[in-house]
Design a protein around this motif. Structure first.
Motif, PDB file in Angstrom:
ATOM      1  N   PHE A 334       1.791 -20.345  10.739  1.00  0.00           N
ATOM      2  CA  PHE A 334       2.500 -19.463   9.818  1.00  0.00           C
ATOM      3  C   PHE A 334       2.193 -19.828   8.371  1.00  0.00           C
ATOM      4  O   PHE A 334       1.969 -18.953   7.532  1.00  0.00           O
ATOM      5  N   SER A 335       2.164 -21.128   8.071  1.00  0.00           N
ATOM      6  CA  SER A 335       1.846 -21.558   6.712  1.00  0.00           C
ATOM      7  C   SER A 335       0.469 -21.058   6.281  1.00  0.00           C
ATOM      8  O   SER A 335       0.288 -20.612   5.146  1.00  0.00           O
ATOM      9  N   ASN A 336      -0.497 -21.107   7.207  1.00  0.00           N
ATOM     10  CA  ASN A 336      -1.859 -20.691   6.874  1.00  0.00           C
ATOM     11  C   ASN A 336      -2.027 -19.186   6.780  1.00  0.00           C
ATOM     12  O   ASN A 336      -2.970 -18.704   6.140  1.00  0.00           O
ATOM     13  N   HIS A 337      -1.125 -18.418   7.420  1.00  0.00           N
ATOM     14  CA  HIS A 337      -1.336 -16.970   7.514  1.00  0.00           C
ATOM     15  C   HIS A 337      -0.181 -16.136   6.954  1.00  0.00           C
ATOM     16  O   HIS A 337      -0.205 -14.911   7.087  1.00  0.00           O
ATOM     17  N   ALA A 338       0.801 -16.762   6.331  1.00  0.00           N
ATOM     18  CA  ALA A 338       1.950 -16.005   5.818  1.00  0.00           C
ATOM     19  C   ALA A 338       1.523 -14.964   4.787  1.00  0.00           C
ATOM     20  O   ALA A 338       1.968 -13.806   4.827  1.00  0.00           O
ATOM     21  N   ALA A 339       0.648 -15.344   3.848  1.00  0.00           N
ATOM     22  CA  ALA A 339       0.216 -14.400   2.813  1.00  0.00           C
ATOM     23  C   ALA A 339      -0.540 -13.231   3.433  1.00  0.00           C
ATOM     24  O   ALA A 339      -0.345 -12.070   3.033  1.00  0.00           O
ATOM     25  N   GLN A 340      -1.402 -13.520   4.407  1.00  0.00           N
ATOM     26  CA  GLN A 340      -2.140 -12.449   5.075  1.00  0.00           C
ATOM     27  C   GLN A 340      -1.191 -11.501   5.818  1.00  0.00           C
ATOM     28  O   GLN A 340      -1.387 -10.282   5.825  1.00  0.00           O
ATOM     29  N   THR A 363       3.838  -8.289  -3.484  1.00  0.00           N
ATOM     30  CA  THR A 363       4.352  -9.290  -4.421  1.00  0.00           C
ATOM     31  C   THR A 363       4.654 -10.605  -3.702  1.00  0.00           C
ATOM     32  O   THR A 363       4.359 -11.696  -4.210  1.00  0.00           O
ATOM     33  N   THR A 364       5.224 -10.501  -2.502  1.00  0.00           N
ATOM     34  CA  THR A 364       5.490 -11.696  -1.693  1.00  0.00           C
ATOM     35  C   THR A 364       4.181 -12.401  -1.339  1.00  0.00           C
ATOM     36  O   THR A 364       4.079 -13.634  -1.421  1.00  0.00           O
ATOM     37  N   ALA A 365       3.188 -11.624  -0.942  1.00  0.00           N
ATOM     38  CA  ALA A 365       1.887 -12.202  -0.572  1.00  0.00           C
ATOM     39  C   ALA A 365       1.258 -12.931  -1.756  1.00  0.00           C
ATOM     40  O   ALA A 365       0.686 -14.018  -1.598  1.00  0.00           O
ATOM     41  N   LEU A 366       1.369 -12.342  -2.950  1.00  0.00           N
ATOM     42  CA  LEU A 366       0.832 -12.996  -4.149  1.00  0.00           C
ATOM     43  C   LEU A 366       1.521 -14.329  -4.404  1.00  0.00           C
ATOM     44  O   LEU A 366       0.879 -15.305  -4.825  1.00  0.00           O
ATOM     45  N   ARG A 367       2.806 -14.375  -4.138  1.00  0.00           N
ATOM     46  CA  ARG A 367       3.558 -15.609  -4.345  1.00  0.00           C
ATOM     47  C   ARG A 367       3.124 -16.706  -3.371  1.00  0.00           C
ATOM     48  O   ARG A 367       3.187 -17.890  -3.687  1.00  0.00           O
ATOM     49  N   TRP A 375      -6.072 -13.164  -3.373  1.00  0.00           N
ATOM     50  CA  TRP A 375      -5.317 -12.739  -4.560  1.00  0.00           C
ATOM     51  C   TRP A 375      -5.915 -11.459  -5.143  1.00  0.00           C
ATOM     52  O   TRP A 375      -5.190 -10.505  -5.451  1.00  0.00           O
ATOM     53  N   ALA A 376      -7.237 -11.417  -5.306  1.00  0.00           N
ATOM     54  CA  ALA A 376      -7.887 -10.231  -5.884  1.00  0.00           C
ATOM     55  C   ALA A 376      -7.714  -9.014  -4.980  1.00  0.00           C
ATOM     56  O   ALA A 376      -7.509  -7.895  -5.462  1.00  0.00           O
ATOM     57  N   ILE A 378      -5.182  -8.448  -2.909  1.00  0.00           N
ATOM     58  CA  ILE A 378      -3.795  -7.996  -3.004  1.00  0.00           C
ATOM     59  C   ILE A 378      -3.564  -7.250  -4.320  1.00  0.00           C
ATOM     60  O   ILE A 378      -2.936  -6.174  -4.340  1.00  0.00           O
ATOM     61  N   VAL A 379      -4.051  -7.806  -5.421  1.00  0.00           N
ATOM     62  CA  VAL A 379      -3.858  -7.175  -6.731  1.00  0.00           C
ATOM     63  C   VAL A 379      -4.507  -5.791  -6.765  1.00  0.00           C
ATOM     64  O   VAL A 379      -3.939  -4.836  -7.315  1.00  0.00           O
ATOM     65  N   THR A 380      -5.685  -5.670  -6.167  1.00  0.00           N
ATOM     66  CA  THR A 380      -6.362  -4.373  -6.118  1.00  0.00           C
ATOM     67  C   THR A 380      -5.506  -3.338  -5.386  1.00  0.00           C
ATOM     68  O   THR A 380      -5.362  -2.193  -5.835  1.00  0.00           O
ATOM     69  N   ASN A 381      -4.924  -3.746  -4.266  1.00  0.00           N
ATOM     70  CA  ASN A 381      -4.080  -2.818  -3.504  1.00  0.00           C
ATOM     71  C   ASN A 381      -2.754  -2.539  -4.200  1.00  0.00           C
ATOM     72  O   ASN A 381      -2.252  -1.411  -4.165  1.00  0.00           O
ATOM     73  N   LEU A 382      -2.185  -3.564  -4.845  1.00  0.00           N
ATOM     74  CA  LEU A 382      -0.937  -3.350  -5.583  1.00  0.00           C
ATOM     75  C   LEU A 382      -1.166  -2.388  -6.750  1.00  0.00           C
ATOM     76  O   LEU A 382      -0.323  -1.517  -7.031  1.00  0.00           O
ATOM     77  N   ALA A 383      -2.300  -2.520  -7.419  1.00  0.00           N
ATOM     78  CA  ALA A 383      -2.624  -1.603  -8.512  1.00  0.00           C
ATOM     79  C   ALA A 383      -2.713  -0.167  -8.008  1.00  0.00           C
ATOM     80  O   ALA A 383      -2.233   0.770  -8.668  1.00  0.00           O
ATOM     81  N   SER A 384      -3.294   0.019  -6.826  1.00  0.00           N
ATOM     82  CA  SER A 384      -3.389   1.382  -6.283  1.00  0.00           C
ATOM     83  C   SER A 384      -2.011   1.948  -5.952  1.00  0.00           C
ATOM     84  O   SER A 384      -1.770   3.148  -6.087  1.00  0.00           O
ATOM     85  N   VAL A 385      -1.085   1.073  -5.545  1.00  0.00           N
ATOM     86  CA  VAL A 385       0.297   1.519  -5.305  1.00  0.00           C
ATOM     87  C   VAL A 385       0.923   2.001  -6.609  1.00  0.00           C
ATOM     88  O   VAL A 385       1.544   3.076  -6.666  1.00  0.00           O
ATOM     89  N   TYR A 386       0.773   1.222  -7.682  1.00  0.00           N
ATOM     90  CA  TYR A 386       1.343   1.602  -8.980  1.00  0.00           C
ATOM     91  C   TYR A 386       0.699   2.892  -9.513  1.00  0.00           C
ATOM     92  O   TYR A 386       1.372   3.714 -10.147  1.00  0.00           O
ATOM     93  N   ILE A 387      -0.583   3.073  -9.270  1.00  0.00           N
ATOM     94  CA  ILE A 387      -1.257   4.301  -9.703  1.00  0.00           C
ATOM     95  C   ILE A 387      -0.648   5.514  -9.009  1.00  0.00           C
ATOM     96  O   ILE A 387      -0.370   6.543  -9.639  1.00  0.00           O
ATOM     97  N   ARG A 388      -0.397   5.381  -7.724  1.00  0.00           N
ATOM     98  CA  ARG A 388       0.187   6.494  -6.964  1.00  0.00           C
ATOM     99  C   ARG A 388       1.626   6.760  -7.377  1.00  0.00           C
ATOM    100  O   ARG A 388       2.123   7.882  -7.225  1.00  0.00           O
ATOM    101  N   GLU A 389       2.302   5.742  -7.895  1.00  0.00           N
ATOM    102  CA  GLU A 389       3.700   5.878  -8.282  1.00  0.00           C
ATOM    103  C   GLU A 389       3.872   6.535  -9.654  1.00  0.00           C
ATOM    104  O   GLU A 389       4.993   6.771 -10.093  1.00  0.00           O
TER     105      GLU A 389
END
Length: 573
Positions: A334-340, A363-367, A375-376, A378-389
């Motif tokens: 779990f420690s190795n794969h929580a972010a994924q 946001t949790t995954a980034l943390r 990280w890159a 996740i940020v790419t996908n999070l940016a696409s979420v904000y664009i759609r919003e």
């Protein structure tokens, strides 16, 4: 596991797969520690091993007893979370074992593994370097290669590419020149090629990796035809295996799935995942090695992404739940794969239009991650979420886009991620109505994706360019983009791009007066819409859908049933 030439167990060693969701490499440490759950057994065993270790140090003839006691005692300390007691014990054993090559090498591997599990890769690399030099001095080129390949694996994890390239070159020369047991030689080649392939995939170079991947697949076929040689090597320092043949076979399936996923050959990814999972189920009935669970989790992570692309969200959600269950059984897993895991939930949330939950999961995954490529991604996908919003998160969005600016100071070397960053910039410019700027970004994406056969990025870029040309009234150029996008999306297959392309083809043909073609495209669009909506409703009705609210702690054990999804076809479109 490390075995002698008669197939008897020497002792389990340590190790677990280390994995990246985005490009997705599996750098493997050594084999797995067998965990015993009975506290009383562990305590009794620790006392027994400690007595053997103390007594045997006074008897020169008991070398094997002495060093095996040290090895077992350090394992037991680790099981009791007494790592600080295990390390000096191993250092002492290493110091006095230099006249016994087998034990000296094995104890070096064991201490390096312990440092690796603590994420102290610098110390682990130093020990592996010491081991490589020792193996050279005692005339074991085979074990020297094992030490160097293990060090190369850790250097890749640390992104020390300037040190990796000469090291891998040296390893390649040693492997090719070494003349010894055929299975040992081929296992070295598999180790070497796995590092090369995962290095290419981590860099997003899907086309460039093909020759190495083909060599790897041929190599594992060769190993499968070889019979185990029962002749004991003359040099005791050669008494090591990297992985059993069966584990190597699953590993080759795994890196093939990684390649197919990145390249957009999703049916091929499904085929090899099914083969690998079937093989894993057979192995796990006889072998409790933790590395098998790592393989299983990594395979599931990749096939989940495939399901989301091909429009099988309900199946993807059930497989996410399966990953949760596997992680519940192992805190280290779990420690190795929580972010994924949270990243996958974020992707699922996007697919069912739960954007607030997607934001929370990303946001949790980034943390939870400190891995640059993940990280890159996740940020790419999070940016696409904000664009759609829309305008809700403008300041945060601008900050994210600047941090993944592909024109300068892109944070990772991945070709694939940089091409994706250009696409996200193009998408943002499109929503802002800056069409010329959007076209520039998307053409850059096309150039990069075509160079490395990144089929899904190519399809997404083509359909968005087609949409831009349609908005600008250039119907001919729009058609020239949308038709190949539809063809490529059908080949992948990518349901979202097919839905988007069919809608554009319907509107294009209607605008050009092609009533029959417009009707055909409209029918295709209706079929895709119905398939996606049905899958959407099924996924949101599953009790596992409640996972989208989990953002802290270990995965939940049980799921409450849903009252039913609150959705519409419009929300999907």
């Amino acid at each position: 596991m490390a075995t002698d030439w008669k197939g008897k167990l020497l002792r389990p060693k340590g190790g677990e797969g280390i994995h990246l969701l985005t490009g997705h490499l599996a750098y493997l440490c050594w084999d797995a520690v067998t965990h015993r759950n009975e506290a009383s057994f562990v305590t009794g065993a620790r006392l027994s091993c400690r007595c053997q270790w103390l007594i045997s140090q006074q008897i020169p003839q008991f070398e094997d007893v002495k060093f095996e006691a040290a090895s077992l005692l350090s394992e037991l300390y680790c099981q009791e979370n007494s790592v600080d007691a295990a390390k000096p014990l191993l250092r002492k054993a290493i110091q006095i074992s230099q006249q016994t090559p087998y034990w000296h090498c094995r104890l070096l591997f064991q201490l390096a593994q312990l440092h690796t599990l603590e994420k102290d890769l610098v110390s682990a690399c130093d020990l592996l370097g010491v081991g490589a030099e020792y193996a050279r001095v005692v005339g074991s080129e085979y074990t020297r290669a094992l030490f160097l390949l293990s060090k190369g694996m850790l250097l890749l994890m640390e992104r020390k590419l300037q040190e990796v390239h000469p090291l891998l070159t040296l390893c390649g020369q040693i492997v090719e020149n070494w003349q010894g047991n055929p299975i040992q030689k081929e296992s070295l080649r598999v180790f070497f090629l796995v590092l090369q392939v995962t290095h290419y995939l981590d860099a997003g170079q899907v086309k460039s990796v093909k020759p190495c991947l083909k060599q790897l697949q041929q190599c594992i076929q060769t190993i499968s035809t070889l019979h185990d040689d029962e002749i004991l090597p003359s040099n005791p320092a050669d008494l090591f295996h990297w992985l059993p043949k069966e584990h190597m076979c699953v590993l080759v399936y795994l890196v093939t799935v990684m390649h197919s996923m990145q390249a957009g050959y999703l049916e091929k990814a499904q085929k090899y995942t099914d083969k690998a999972l079937m093989q894993l189920e057979k192995l796990k009935m006889l072998d409790c090695s933790p590395i098998l669970s790592s393989f299983q989790v990594i395979l599931l992570e990749h096939i989940i992404m495939c399901r989301l692309v091909t429009g099988h969200k309900a199946t993807a959600l059930q497989e996410i739940s399966q990953v949760c269950q596997l992680c519940q059984q192992s805190p280290r897993l779990f420690s190795n794969h929580a972010a994924q895991l949270h990243t996958l939930l974020g992707l699922y949330c996007v697919s069912v239009n739960c954007m607030d939950n997607a934001e929370a999961q990303f946001t949790t995954a980034l943390r939870l991650t400190n891995h640059q490529e993940l990280w890159a991604f996740i940020v790419t996908n999070l940016a696409s979420v904000y664009i759609r919003e829309g305008n809700r998160h403008q300041e945060v969005l601008y900050s994210l886009l600047e941090r993944i600016n592909p024109d300068h100071s892109f944070p990772v070397s991945s070709h694939c991620l940089r091409a994706a960053a250009f696409y996200v910039r193009g998408l943002f410019s499109f929503f802002q109505g800056r069409y010329n700027e959007a076209k520039r970004f998307l053409r850059e994406t096309l150039k990069m994706s075509n160079a490395e056969d990144l089929n899904r990025l190519t399809a997404c870029s083509l359909v968005l360019l087609g949409h831009i040309f349609y908005v600008l009234g250039n119907h001919r150029e729009s058609n020239n983009m949308v038709v190949p996008a539809m063809q490529l999306a059908s080949k992948i297959p990518d349901m979202s791009v097919q839905l988007w392309s069919s809608a554009l083809l319907r509107d294009l043909n209607k605008a050009c007066g092609n009533a029959m073609d417009a009707h055909e495209a409209a029918q295709m669009h209706q079929n895709f819409s119905q398939q996606l909506l049905q899958d959407h409703i099924e996924a949101c009705s599953l009790p596992e859908h409640n996972l989208i609210t989990w953002t802290d702690g270990p995965p939940p054990v049980q799921f409450q049933a849903q009252n039913g999804p609150n959705t519409s076809l419009a929300s999907l479109l």
